[in-house]
Scaffold this active site. Structure first.
Site, PDB file in Angstrom:
ATOM      1  N   VAL A  92       0.828  -1.204   0.000  1.00 20.48           N
ATOM      2  CA  VAL A  92       0.000   0.000   0.000  1.00 20.48           C
ATOM      3  C   VAL A  92       0.863   1.256   0.000  1.00 20.48           C
ATOM      4  O   VAL A  92       0.631   2.193  -0.773  1.00 20.48           O
ATOM      5  CB  VAL A  92      -0.964   0.005   1.205  1.00 20.48           C
ATOM      6  N   SER A 144      12.915   1.019   0.988  1.00 19.17           N
ATOM      7  CA  SER A 144      12.011   0.955  -0.153  1.00 19.17           C
ATOM      8  C   SER A 144      12.828   0.844  -1.430  1.00 19.17           C
ATOM      9  O   SER A 144      13.665   1.702  -1.709  1.00 19.17           O
ATOM     10  CB  SER A 144      11.127   2.207  -0.202  1.00 19.17           C
ATOM     11  N   VAL A 202       8.122   1.983  14.591  1.00 17.47           N
ATOM     12  CA  VAL A 202       7.285   2.690  15.562  1.00 17.47           C
ATOM     13  C   VAL A 202       7.669   2.395  17.010  1.00 17.47           C
ATOM     14  O   VAL A 202       7.153   3.034  17.922  1.00 17.47           O
ATOM     15  CB  VAL A 202       5.791   2.349  15.353  1.00 17.47           C
ATOM     16  N   SER A 223      -8.677  -1.695  10.139  1.00 16.80           N
ATOM     17  CA  SER A 223      -9.103  -2.859   9.364  1.00 16.80           C
ATOM     18  C   SER A 223     -10.534  -3.225   9.726  1.00 16.80           C
ATOM     19  O   SER A 223     -10.971  -3.028  10.872  1.00 16.80           O
ATOM     20  CB  SER A 223      -8.192  -4.057   9.659  1.00 16.80           C
ATOM     21  N   TYR A 267      -4.772  -9.985  15.263  1.00 17.75           N
ATOM     22  CA  TYR A 267      -4.650  -8.830  14.376  1.00 17.75           C
ATOM     23  C   TYR A 267      -5.818  -7.876  14.596  1.00 17.75           C
ATOM     24  O   TYR A 267      -5.636  -6.674  14.817  1.00 17.75           O
ATOM     25  CB  TYR A 267      -4.587  -9.287  12.919  1.00 17.75           C
ATOM     26  N   LYS A 317      -5.696  -4.112  16.296  1.00 20.97           N
ATOM     27  CA  LYS A 317      -6.150  -2.937  15.550  1.00 20.97           C
ATOM     28  C   LYS A 317      -7.240  -2.189  16.327  1.00 20.97           C
ATOM     29  O   LYS A 317      -7.266  -0.947  16.352  1.00 20.97           O
ATOM     30  CB  LYS A 317      -6.669  -3.353  14.171  1.00 20.97           C
ATOM     31  N   GLY A 335      -6.284 -23.658 -12.309  1.00 23.67           N
ATOM     32  CA  GLY A 335      -7.108 -24.860 -12.227  1.00 23.67           C
ATOM     33  C   GLY A 335      -6.837 -25.716 -11.021  1.00 23.67           C
ATOM     34  O   GLY A 335      -7.264 -26.874 -10.964  1.00 23.67           O
ATOM     35  N   LYS A 336      -6.131 -25.167 -10.018  1.00 15.98           N
ATOM     36  CA  LYS A 336      -5.815 -25.935  -8.810  1.00 15.98           C
ATOM     37  C   LYS A 336      -6.738 -25.586  -7.642  1.00 15.98           C
ATOM     38  O   LYS A 336      -6.492 -25.954  -6.509  1.00 15.98           O
ATOM     39  CB  LYS A 336      -4.367 -25.672  -8.395  1.00 15.98           C
ATOM     40  N   TYR A 360      -9.909  -2.459  -4.144  1.00 15.15           N
ATOM     41  CA  TYR A 360      -8.859  -2.390  -5.163  1.00 15.15           C
ATOM     42  C   TYR A 360      -7.823  -1.352  -4.746  1.00 15.15           C
ATOM     43  O   TYR A 360      -8.157  -0.240  -4.355  1.00 15.15           O
ATOM     44  CB  TYR A 360      -9.487  -2.022  -6.506  1.00 15.15           C
TER      45      TYR A 360
END
Length: 318
Positions: free
Chosen positions: A12, A35, A47, A108, A131, A135, A181-182, A197
């Site tokens: 993100v 990065s 943090v 979240s 998690y 949050k 196809g699995k 998205y």
């Protein structure tokens, strides 16, 4: 403005930096990892180091807090609370010490728990895993902070599962299995899956930075319409122009297999792609209300179908 992104070297953050840079913002990235794309603006840190935050946030006008422990299998579990909760406290205290009064926090929809009835932002929190619990605790830290700092601007985004080009998370794994196809359908496939998205998510964060500069605001972020797992199989088949067979197995059998992989992971000490938690999340209804975000003045630049098509064509069309 000068914006610091804490945890901006990931999926993100990298794309958010691209978007904000394209509109002229002065950016700083603080992350435990360098990065690859934005090394020139990246400072190594995390943090848990409040002194570093204080030294690096000088001159910053707004902080976007992305840093989090988010995988299903983080060990020890105390890391969720160290990074997600104590990290929030450290960030707020560092901001206060140098006079920064604006923060955008990515929380979240995991704070709601599983199999809830299309919760909106007023729905009570009921997280089911560490998690989600961490949050929610981080949000509670922000709530208490705002009571004593009501001249601040706090914007909280609760995105559902994020997908998009370059992502290697749960949605990618699911689409990869379908495309190759699995894929084996656990359950009837009618459970609805709210998704987001990536290009829309970062556009919404940019919108909050530039347009929502007052008060304490909480938004679910979901791109509509919600797909069922059967819908995902159908759309994937259409976009890739191939028939994709699916095998259905009962939920109880899928959970039994998940527990078997849990035991194997425990014995081997390795983190595996299949677990009982992931089977449970796969079969759960994860549908969330995003009316508030979509009536805020924000217009998503892409439809769900466009986002899915973009990801499938980049990742699976050769």
């Amino acid at each position: 403005m000068k914006v610091a992104i804490i945890g901006g070297s990931g999926f993100v953050g990298t794309r958010l930096i691209d978007l904000l840079a394209s509109t002229g913002h002065d950016l700083l990235n603080i992350d435990k990892n360098i990065s690859e794309k934005h090394s020139e603006i990246t400072v190594i840190g995390n943090v848990m180091n409040k002194d570093l935050l204080i030294s690096q946030l000088q001159g910053v006008e707004l902080v976007v807090l992305l840093a989090a422990e988010h995988r299903d299998d983080v060990t020890p579990v105390s890391l969720y609370y160290d990074i997600n909760v104590q990290g929030m406290k450290n960030t707020l205290e560092a901001m206060e010490s140098i006079g920064i009064k604006r923060i955008v926090f990515t929380s979240s929809v995991a704070v709601y728990g599983l199999d809830k009835s299309n919760p909106d932002e007023s729905f009570p929190a009921d997280p089911f895993n560490h998690y989600g619990k961490s949050k929610w605790e981080a949000e509670q830290v922000l709530q208490e902070w705002y009571k004593e700092h009501n001249d601040w601007n706090v914007n909280i985004v609760r995105p559902t599962v994020i997908f998009g080009e370059g992502n290697r998370g749960n949605v990618y794994n699911l689409l990869n299995q379908i495309a190759t196809g699995k894929f084996m359908m656990i359950g009837n496939g009618n459970n609805q899956k709210s998704m987001s998205y990536i290009r829309n998510v970062i556009a919404f964060i940019k919108f909050l930075i530039e347009e929502k500069n007052n008060g304490y605001n909480v938004y679910n972020y979901v791109d509509k319409p919600d797909f069922t797992t059967n819908d995902l199989v159908h759309h994937t088949s259409d976009i890739l122009n191939k028939g994709i067979p699916t095998t259905h197995i009962p939920y109880w059998l899928g959970m039994l297999g998940g527990y078997g992989f849990d035991m194997l992971a425990w014995i081997s000490g390795k983190k595996l792609n299949i677990s009982s938690v992931r089977v449970k999340k796969f079969c759960a209804v994860t549908q969330y209300d995003s009316t508030k975000a979509m009536s805020s003045g924000f217009i998503p630049p892409y439809t769900m179908e466009e986002g899915l098509k973009n990801m499938l064509k980049e990742e699976f069309v050769r």
